[in-house]
Design a protein around this motif. Structure first.
Motif, mmCIF file in Angstrom:
data_model
loop_
_atom_site.group_PDB
_atom_site.id
_atom_site.type_symbol
_atom_site.label_atom_id
_atom_site.label_comp_id
_atom_site.label_asym_id
_atom_site.label_seq_id
_atom_site.Cartn_x
_atom_site.Cartn_y
_atom_site.Cartn_z
ATOM 1 N N VAL A 80 0.855 -1.185 0.000
ATOM 2 C CA VAL A 80 0.000 0.000 0.000
ATOM 3 C C VAL A 80 0.889 1.233 0.000
ATOM 4 O O VAL A 80 1.851 1.327 0.760
ATOM 5 N N LEU A 81 0.531 2.178 -0.857
ATOM 6 C CA LEU A 81 1.258 3.440 -0.914
ATOM 7 C C LEU A 81 0.516 4.423 -0.018
ATOM 8 O O LEU A 81 -0.575 4.868 -0.353
ATOM 9 N N TRP A 82 1.087 4.714 1.135
ATOM 10 C CA TRP A 82 0.434 5.622 2.085
ATOM 11 C C TRP A 82 0.776 7.063 1.755
ATOM 12 O O TRP A 82 1.912 7.360 1.389
ATOM 13 N N ARG A 83 -0.201 7.933 1.949
ATOM 14 C CA ARG A 83 0.066 9.348 1.709
ATOM 15 C C ARG A 83 1.068 9.854 2.746
ATOM 16 O O ARG A 83 1.961 10.614 2.460
ATOM 17 N N LYS A 84 0.851 9.436 3.981
ATOM 18 C CA LYS A 84 1.777 9.791 5.053
ATOM 19 C C LYS A 84 1.873 8.558 5.934
ATOM 20 O O LYS A 84 0.931 8.231 6.641
ATOM 21 N N ARG A 85 2.973 7.851 5.858
ATOM 22 C CA ARG A 85 3.069 6.622 6.648
ATOM 23 C C ARG A 85 3.544 6.951 8.059
ATOM 24 O O ARG A 85 4.670 7.392 8.263
ATOM 25 N N GLY A 175 -8.893 7.768 12.887
ATOM 26 C CA GLY A 175 -8.538 8.858 13.799
ATOM 27 C C GLY A 175 -7.470 9.753 13.215
ATOM 28 O O GLY A 175 -7.521 10.105 12.034
ATOM 29 N N LYS A 176 -6.498 10.091 14.037
ATOM 30 C CA LYS A 176 -5.413 10.953 13.536
ATOM 31 C C LYS A 176 -4.218 10.119 13.100
ATOM 32 O O LYS A 176 -3.169 10.658 12.764
ATOM 33 N N GLU A 177 -4.390 8.796 13.157
ATOM 34 C CA GLU A 177 -3.236 7.935 12.879
ATOM 35 C C GLU A 177 -3.081 7.552 11.417
ATOM 36 O O GLU A 177 -2.067 6.999 11.032
ATOM 37 N N GLY A 178 -4.097 7.803 10.620
ATOM 38 C CA GLY A 178 -4.019 7.358 9.231
ATOM 39 C C GLY A 178 -4.332 8.466 8.243
ATOM 40 O O GLY A 178 -5.038 9.417 8.563
ATOM 41 N N SER A 179 -3.776 8.318 7.053
ATOM 42 C CA SER A 179 -4.116 9.257 5.987
ATOM 43 C C SER A 179 -4.667 8.417 4.851
ATOM 44 O O SER A 179 -5.113 7.303 5.071
ATOM 45 N N GLY A 180 -4.637 8.942 3.659
ATOM 46 C CA GLY A 180 -5.103 8.159 2.521
ATOM 47 C C GLY A 180 -4.039 7.185 2.051
ATOM 48 O O GLY A 180 -2.868 7.309 2.402
ATOM 49 N N GLY A 181 -4.453 6.211 1.283
ATOM 50 C CA GLY A 181 -3.506 5.261 0.723
ATOM 51 C C GLY A 181 -4.085 4.645 -0.538
ATOM 52 O O GLY A 181 -5.284 4.767 -0.806
ATOM 53 N N SER A 182 -3.224 4.012 -1.307
ATOM 54 C CA SER A 182 -3.723 3.369 -2.527
ATOM 55 C C SER A 182 -2.867 2.151 -2.839
ATOM 56 O O SER A 182 -1.731 2.021 -2.374
ATOM 57 N N THR A 183 -3.443 1.270 -3.633
ATOM 58 C CA THR A 183 -2.707 0.095 -4.078
ATOM 59 C C THR A 183 -3.324 -0.427 -5.378
ATOM 60 O O THR A 183 -4.481 -0.125 -5.697
ATOM 61 N N VAL A 184 -2.526 -1.161 -6.111
ATOM 62 C CA VAL A 184 -3.034 -1.856 -7.299
ATOM 63 C C VAL A 184 -2.554 -3.300 -7.171
ATOM 64 O O VAL A 184 -1.357 -3.558 -7.078
ATOM 65 N N GLY A 185 -3.519 -4.210 -7.111
ATOM 66 C CA GLY A 185 -3.154 -5.620 -6.975
ATOM 67 C C GLY A 185 -3.924 -6.463 -7.963
ATOM 68 O O GLY A 185 -4.525 -5.916 -8.900
ATOM 69 N N ASN A 186 -3.951 -7.776 -7.725
ATOM 70 C CA ASN A 186 -4.722 -8.613 -8.649
ATOM 71 C C ASN A 186 -6.228 -8.377 -8.472
ATOM 72 O O ASN A 186 -7.027 -8.877 -9.243
ATOM 73 N N PHE A 187 -6.588 -7.608 -7.452
ATOM 74 C CA PHE A 187 -7.988 -7.219 -7.250
ATOM 75 C C PHE A 187 -8.327 -5.916 -7.959
ATOM 76 O O PHE A 187 -9.440 -5.426 -7.894
ATOM 77 N N GLU A 209 -5.403 10.382 -4.344
ATOM 78 C CA GLU A 209 -5.019 8.962 -4.453
ATOM 79 C C GLU A 209 -5.296 8.423 -5.850
ATOM 80 O O GLU A 209 -4.596 7.524 -6.320
ATOM 81 N N PHE A 210 -6.300 8.984 -6.487
ATOM 82 C CA PHE A 210 -6.601 8.557 -7.860
ATOM 83 C C PHE A 210 -5.413 8.860 -8.783
ATOM 84 O O PHE A 210 -5.120 8.096 -9.703
ATOM 85 N N PHE A 211 -4.740 9.958 -8.504
ATOM 86 C CA PHE A 211 -3.530 10.272 -9.283
ATOM 87 C C PHE A 211 -2.505 9.139 -9.127
ATOM 88 O O PHE A 211 -1.884 8.703 -10.110
ATOM 89 N N HIS A 212 -2.334 8.670 -7.907
ATOM 90 C CA HIS A 212 -1.367 7.582 -7.691
ATOM 91 C C HIS A 212 -1.799 6.299 -8.407
ATOM 92 O O HIS A 212 -0.960 5.535 -8.875
ATOM 93 N N ALA A 243 -5.522 16.619 -8.323
ATOM 94 C CA ALA A 243 -6.777 16.563 -7.565
ATOM 95 C C ALA A 243 -7.541 17.878 -7.706
ATOM 96 O O ALA A 243 -8.769 17.884 -7.896
ATOM 97 N N ALA A 244 -6.818 19.003 -7.626
ATOM 98 C CA ALA A 244 -7.472 20.313 -7.716
ATOM 99 C C ALA A 244 -8.117 20.497 -9.086
ATOM 100 O O ALA A 244 -9.263 20.954 -9.201
ATOM 101 N N THR A 245 -7.399 20.137 -10.141
ATOM 102 C CA THR A 245 -7.951 20.305 -11.496
ATOM 103 C C THR A 245 -9.140 19.367 -11.711
ATOM 104 O O THR A 245 -10.132 19.737 -12.318
ATOM 105 N N LEU A 246 -9.020 18.160 -11.168
ATOM 106 C CA LEU A 246 -10.085 17.176 -11.347
ATOM 107 C C LEU A 246 -11.371 17.614 -10.654
ATOM 108 O O LEU A 246 -12.466 17.486 -11.211
ATOM 109 N N LEU A 247 -11.228 18.145 -9.435
ATOM 110 C CA LEU A 247 -12.419 18.484 -8.650
ATOM 111 C C LEU A 247 -12.934 19.893 -8.920
ATOM 112 O O LEU A 247 -14.073 20.213 -8.594
ATOM 113 N N LEU A 248 -12.058 20.734 -9.469
ATOM 114 C CA LEU A 248 -12.447 22.125 -9.695
ATOM 115 C C LEU A 248 -12.244 22.481 -11.177
ATOM 116 O O LEU A 248 -11.263 23.118 -11.546
#
Lengths: 382, 175
Positions: A80-85, A175-187, A209-212, A243-248
């Motif tokens: 998993v690629l964490w935004r902030k691990r 809570g405050k312990e996690g941020s966003g994350g992403s992965t690409v697997g066989n799923f 995360e969609f960018f990642h 993300a900014a261009t995509l959402l705005l």
């Protein structure tokens, strides 16, 4: 139980425990063993493990029991690629829960004969394409059009990615312990979002995360996490810009904003209102205005540091918070269909939903489903 | 007189408590429960007011009101392998254990309203050894109307579906 299976189950149990950073003592206490020596013996293949004991351990480790029973060597899961691990041990558990959800989702899709992981076809690009922000901007524009996000992308990005393009998205309370994350697997491509973040932050994280996801494998992980000067690596800055261009979308943002200008000025309230319309943070909205040349960067920095804006912003936002369900309707509907047609048992359904089987009726009500309705009635197509 | 030697799945135990029929069920049947269900699945039920009510099966087991049976990991593994990964039912460990026990002890009758479990029993050729929740409750004296998921009508429909699958060679690997 022959010694070979006992040994392989023990080995897998040990790896599963260690990968989550759990101690023998912690796990032994949770299962209800009199002492942790019992667990040491099980992991070493010296003591036969009872099925009910394995069930309890599998739940603690967020694994399907089949993972321990199946033959063969352990296949390492996708990373998993964490935004902030963060260094918190809980991160390992969040990661495992996320991967289990991805595996479950794929299993459900397979049972129903659908495979969305192949639905998503990223626009082809190479590392050399990423030189300036203008390429990232164009890429976001292209995805915006390709995915049919319309004038208010934040309102529909979650559903479109999940339902039409098979991006598996999980909202987990971290809570405050996690941020966003992403992965690409066989799923397929998958995104993890912290459900405890504000809604506008969650939208932005989803687009980030969609960018990642769309650039998966293009950047070296080192390059993503290298943060030279401003605290963010170049890749992370591109992900934010994407993300900014995509959402705005440029046209909609400019059109709406220009209407609010009076004598060359726009009130703080109008800024907050505009951000709310697009369901993004006021920070993201103002930085987007800066990138479109409508406001100077120094002015954005000044305004964002002004307590008056912050006060107005939080007052405006706090009333409109909505909890996002952990699972998408598509995931729940598909799992429900599996249960109602006998493809999975009720216990397996509860496991997919991370609930006790006693809570099934309540969960189904929340999603507008009823296990007493006859879902097998059919119509004849022409 | 005790009617049947019943093997109960987790949902049956939970809903029998919720419907206030557990004591009657115990009084009129020899009740057997798999270790996974007994020790990990059934801890409480949710009453009609949404409150959690404890279920203490272990104390009833100690009082010899119910019999605990179990399967080994190897038995679980072998049984699971008999089902087709895609077309066969995917069962939780409690259901799988119940099926192993059912195959081992021929006098047991399995009571469940789980669609996948009923399919599995029939596919394994034990269709005559599974009974609906409604039938069991009626034998215990329940007269009120039950939810569709508990009904004999739905049960029969599932058995019919499973029999069709069996005839068509679907669901099992070993056909």
């Amino acid at each position: 139980m022959n010694k070979g299976i006992r040994g392989s189950v023990g080995e897998k149990l040990k790896k599963a425990r260690e990968s989550l950073g759990l101690t023998l003592k912690e796990v032994a206490t949770e299962v209800g063993f009199a002492n942790y020596q019992t667990l040491i013996n099980i992991e070493a293949g010296k003591r036969e493990i009872k099925v009910w004991e394995l069930v309890k351990l599998a739940r603690i480790y967020y694994r399907d029991i089949d993972y321990f029973l199946e033959d063969g060597r352990i296949v390492e899961a996708s990373s998993v690629l964490w935004r902030k691990r963060l260094s918190s041990l809980k991160i390992n558990i969040y990661e495992r829960r996320f991967l289990k959800y991805c595996e479950n989702y794929r299993q459900i899709e397979e049972l129903l004969g659908t495979n969305t992981s192949k639905k998503f076809k990223p626009i082809q690009c190479k590392r050399e394409d990423f030189v300036t922000l203008s390429f990232v901007d164009r890429l976001a524009h292209n995805y915006h059009d390709m995915l049919g996000f319309g004038s208010r992308p934040a309102c529909c990005i979650y559903r479109i990615l999940d339902e039409s393009f098979g991006v598996k998205i999980l909202f987990l309370s971290m809570g405050k312990e996690g941020s966003g994350g992403s992965t690409v697997g066989n799923f397929g491509p998958s995104i993890l979002i912290n459900a405890d973040d504000a809604p506008w932050r969650r939208n932005f994280d989803l687009a980030h995360e969609f960018f990642h996801i769309v650039t998966w494998g293009i950047f070296d992980p080192k390059e993503i996490f290298d943060s030279p000067k401003r605290g963010k690596s170049k890749v992370e800055v591109w992900a934010d810009a994407f993300a900014a261009t995509l959402l705005l979308p440029q046209e909609e943002v400019l059109e709406g904003f220009k209407e609010r200008i009076k004598n060359g000025k726009v009130s703080y309230f109008d800024c907050v209102e505009s951000a709310r319309e697009f369901e993004v943070s006021v920070d993201a909205f103002l930085w987007r205005l800066a990138s479109l040349g409508m406001v100077k960067r120094e002015e954005v920095e000044r305004v964002l540091n002004d307590p008056a804006l912050k006060k107005l912003y939080w007052q405006e936002k706090s009333g409109g918070w909505k909890d996002t369900p952990k699972f998408s309707s598509r995931y729940v509907n598909m799992a429900f269909k599996c249960m109602q047609t006998g493809k999975v048992s009720r216990g397996q359904f509860a496991d997919y939903m991370e609930i006790d089987r006693q809570e099934i009726p309540q969960l189904l009500t929340e999603y507008g489903l009823d296990e007493n309705a006859d879902y097998e009635i059919e119509l004849t197509t022409s | 007189m005790k009617l049947n030697s019943l093997l109960l799945d987790a949902d049956v135990v939970i809903d029998a408590h919720r419907l206030g029929m557990w004591d009657k069920l115990l009084a009129q049947n020899r009740v057997h429960i798999g270790a996974v269900v007994l020790r990990t699945e059934v801890k409480y039920y949710i009453d009609n007011n949404g409150r959690r009510r404890n279920i203490n099966l272990m104390s009833q087991h100690r009082a010899k009101k119910i019999t605990e049976l179990s399967a080994t990991l190897e038995e679980q593994r072998i049984l699971k392998k008999r089902f087709d990964a895609v077309l066969g039912p995917k069962l939780d460990p409690g259901e799988t254990e119940s099926l192993v026990i059912l195959e081992r002890i021929p006098e047991l009758i399995f009571c469940t309203f789980d669609y996948a479990a009923i399919i599995a029993v029939v596919l394994l050729g034990m269709g005559n050894r599974v009974i609906s929740f409604e039938t069991v409750l009626k034998k215990c004296g329940l007269s009120r109307r039950l939810q569709r998921k508990h009904s004999e009508e739905r049960f029969k429909h599932i058995v019919k579906t499973a029999q069709l699958m069996r005839v068509m060679g679907q669901g099992l690997i070993e056909n």
